[in-house]
Design a protein around this motif. Sequence first.
Motif: not given
Length: 369
Positions: A54-81
């Motif tokens: 994803m980050d090889y073209h980080s100069d072209r896209f402004k990253d705005n990705s999110l991580l979703f947690y359930e209590e203290d455990k990672l539940l999901a990722l959402l790649p966003l720009n």
Amino acid sequence: MFLWWQWYGTKWIWLCGACTMIYLKPYTLAHKTLWNAFNADSKNGLFLFDRDYMDYHSDRFKDNSLLFYEEDKLLALLPLNITDNVLYSHQGLTFGGFITGRTMKQEKMLECFTLLRTFMQEQGISKLIYKAIPYIYHKIPSQEDLYALFVNNAQLFRVDCSSSIALPHPIALPKGRKSQITRAKRENVQINQSQDFAAFVTLLNEVLQSRHQSKAVHSAEELALLSKRFPEQIKLFVAHQAQTLLAGALVFVYPHLIHTQYLAVNDKGREIGALDLLLKTLIDTYAQSKTYFDFGISTESNGTFLNTGLISQKEGFGGRTITHQFYELLSSGGGGIIPYLLFPFLLFYSFISLLFYCGIANATTMRRG
């Protein structure tokens, strides 16, 4: 266990379950190791979502990705720009969408979408353009997001046709395709794996320029870099006659699927069936270890124009249509309609369920006393 009637996005729906705490965090570089490990072990993660890709073209896209947690455990990722106050998942990738762990269930996905929309409203973001991951790329069923998009009144605004072969159930090749493959063999066309990305991209851009007045998204240098980072996932195969490059296929290798990211053939190669032999060789090579061979899309103009010549070539190898779906989700939402006729019944059912739960709780308390 509780049963309740709750507003999700733009619709009232019934939920049955226990309350848990789900929250989100914006992605930072400090999350890279965690992100990559979760993606690798997820239900629908792909190497496309690895940060080293994803980050090889980080100069072209402004990253705005999110991580979703359930209590203290990672539940999901959402790649966003983000571009011009609009979120995309993801402009730099073939598709995006939620990457989910094995603990993701439907109710939790609904909560994730509620959180996402609240985040968008707080950040002043108007909408999300969401490119769902096609089901053939899933390791196990992972379409919780499609139902959540429906519940939140997201609008399907674009559909692309991609052609895929179900390798355990191949369709016989037509006579014309077989004759081209035979001719390529007779012309002594050789198929090999290659690292000459410069020669391939030159051929690819010549074809794209002459036929579509465009050029490849990736440069030769970028392909060489990505291939070095992902040597088992990104591979180049070429067809030569003597020392002359006739055709090439850059393939992305997934756990149970092969995808042709780029295909190119010059006039001589097309005449003597070089690409036909190359594709048949790849299909045969991966037939025993993979489930699908995906050619990619044959649509243009946001899905409204079907390139019949292109899709005919893919269907000639036994490819049949799967779709890439694009949704628009507004942060403000739309107008859902409460099913008034069902409301009295559902209210009564909720009341009975609550009484039943309280009765069990009281009986348990009495036994312990």
